[in-house]
Design a protein around this motif. Structure first.
Motif, PDB file in Angstrom:
ATOM      1  N   LEU A   1      19.426  80.220  22.319  1.00  0.00           N
ATOM      2  CA  LEU A   1      20.647  80.816  21.798  1.00  0.00           C
ATOM      3  C   LEU A   1      20.366  82.161  21.147  1.00  0.00           C
ATOM      4  O   LEU A   1      19.302  82.376  20.565  1.00  0.00           O
ATOM      5  N   ALA A   2      21.315  83.058  21.236  1.00  0.00           N
ATOM      6  CA  ALA A   2      21.216  84.342  20.557  1.00  0.00           C
ATOM      7  C   ALA A   2      21.700  84.190  19.117  1.00  0.00           C
ATOM      8  O   ALA A   2      22.690  83.508  18.858  1.00  0.00           O
ATOM      9  N   GLY A   3      20.994  84.818  18.188  1.00  0.00           N
ATOM     10  CA  GLY A   3      21.436  84.785  16.797  1.00  0.00           C
ATOM     11  C   GLY A   3      20.377  84.244  15.860  1.00  0.00           C
ATOM     12  O   GLY A   3      19.234  84.014  16.250  1.00  0.00           O
ATOM     13  N   LEU A   4      20.770  84.030  14.618  1.00  0.00           N
ATOM     14  CA  LEU A   4      19.862  83.528  13.597  1.00  0.00           C
ATOM     15  C   LEU A   4      19.536  82.056  13.820  1.00  0.00           C
ATOM     16  O   LEU A   4      20.344  81.299  14.362  1.00  0.00           O
ATOM     17  N   LEU A   5      18.343  81.658  13.380  1.00  0.00           N
ATOM     18  CA  LEU A   5      17.931  80.268  13.523  1.00  0.00           C
ATOM     19  C   LEU A   5      18.920  79.325  12.854  1.00  0.00           C
ATOM     20  O   LEU A   5      19.289  78.300  13.435  1.00  0.00           O
TER      21      LEU A   5
END
Length: 273
Positions: free
Chosen positions: A87-91
């Protein structure tokens, strides 16, 4: 089937977390979700942030290739069912998305450069995750091994009567590993008060099917007493309920006078209340 979510960043640290998660999944009949997140690239046009779609595609493809290579090198994965999510984005955002989709029992994650509780939190995502996800989180310092754990300690808070669901994860984990569960209460007072004794007794109804014992340690500093107990008893996994955030905050900050105690390698499990 219950899931265990394992954040993967392709480092040796996340590989160690995966190796531990494989054994936990095998013992508990669970499936693994290997989760990798990557940061979105941002360009600017006249000072306006702009996410470039082609760059996202490139990062997605690179992440998928890295994940395939990571899996190829971890042949032990064949022992348990698993699937991957990228997934793209913050953990933290990726984890919360995954938790909404799956019936997750645990998050098991590695923490970089960790040789003790203090370093477990500093310079890693672990503390942010622990404070912001509604799922038990097992944070493993680098090279930590819980695959043969036999001694699990849970910090007892005799000020609040625990809900059954809040301690069920540690009970199932204790049973799966045929471990002994130590309930340890640290207090500066010499004796437990009547209400505290009654709350301690109430725990017995949850612990009938696991090997367990109750311990009381007098110490003017709760975290010093807790970590000293863990060291004295060779505890493999230290468990806290998330209402103890103030305690976790103090452990994360640490101090020079606590260095000797703080430097013990300590896998940590935080359970949401």
């Amino acid at each position: 089937m219950k899931k265990i979510i394992v954040p993967i960043d392709f480092s040796d640290c996340s590989k160690n977390a995966l190796n531990n998660a494989i054994l936990v999944a095998e013992r508990m009949g669970m499936e693994l979700v290997l989760l990798h997140t990557f940061m979105l690239p941002v360009a600017t046009t006249d000072g306006t942030p702009l996410v470039v779609g082609s760059m996202i595609d490139d990062l997605q493809e690179a992440s998928e290739a890295n994940m395939a290579d990571f899996i190829k090198k971890n042949k032990e994965l064949k022992r348990v069912p698993y699937h991957t999510e990228i997934l793209a984005g913050l953990l933290l955002h990726g984890l919360n998305d995954a938790l909404e989709k799956h019936d997750a029992a645990f998050v098991i994650m590695g923490t970089h450069g960790a040789s003790g509780l203090k370093k477990t939190f500093i310079g890693s995502n672990a503390y942010t995750v622990i404070k912001n996800v509604e799922c038990p989180v097992i944070a493993l310092p680098e090279d930590a091994d819980i695959t043969k754990m036999k001694r699990i300690a849970m910090s007892g808070d005799y000020k609040h009567r625990p809900a059954a669901h809040s301690i069920e994860p540690v009970i199932t984990l204790t049973k799966a590993f045929f471990a002994h569960l130590y309930i340890i209460h640290i207090d500066q007072d010499k004796d437990l008060e009547h209400d505290e004794i009654e709350i301690a007794k109430s725990l017995e109804q949850y612990l009938k099917k696991v090997s367990h014992s109750f311990h009381f340690k007098r110490d003017y500093d709760v975290e010093d007493g807790l970590l000293a107990f863990a060291k004295e008893e060779n505890i493999d996994l230290l468990v806290m309920i998330s209402r103890h955030h103030s305690l976790i905050d103090r452990i994360a900050r640490g101090s020079e006078t606590k260095r000797l105690v703080m430097d013990i390698p300590m896998p940590l499990m935080i359970m949401p209340e």
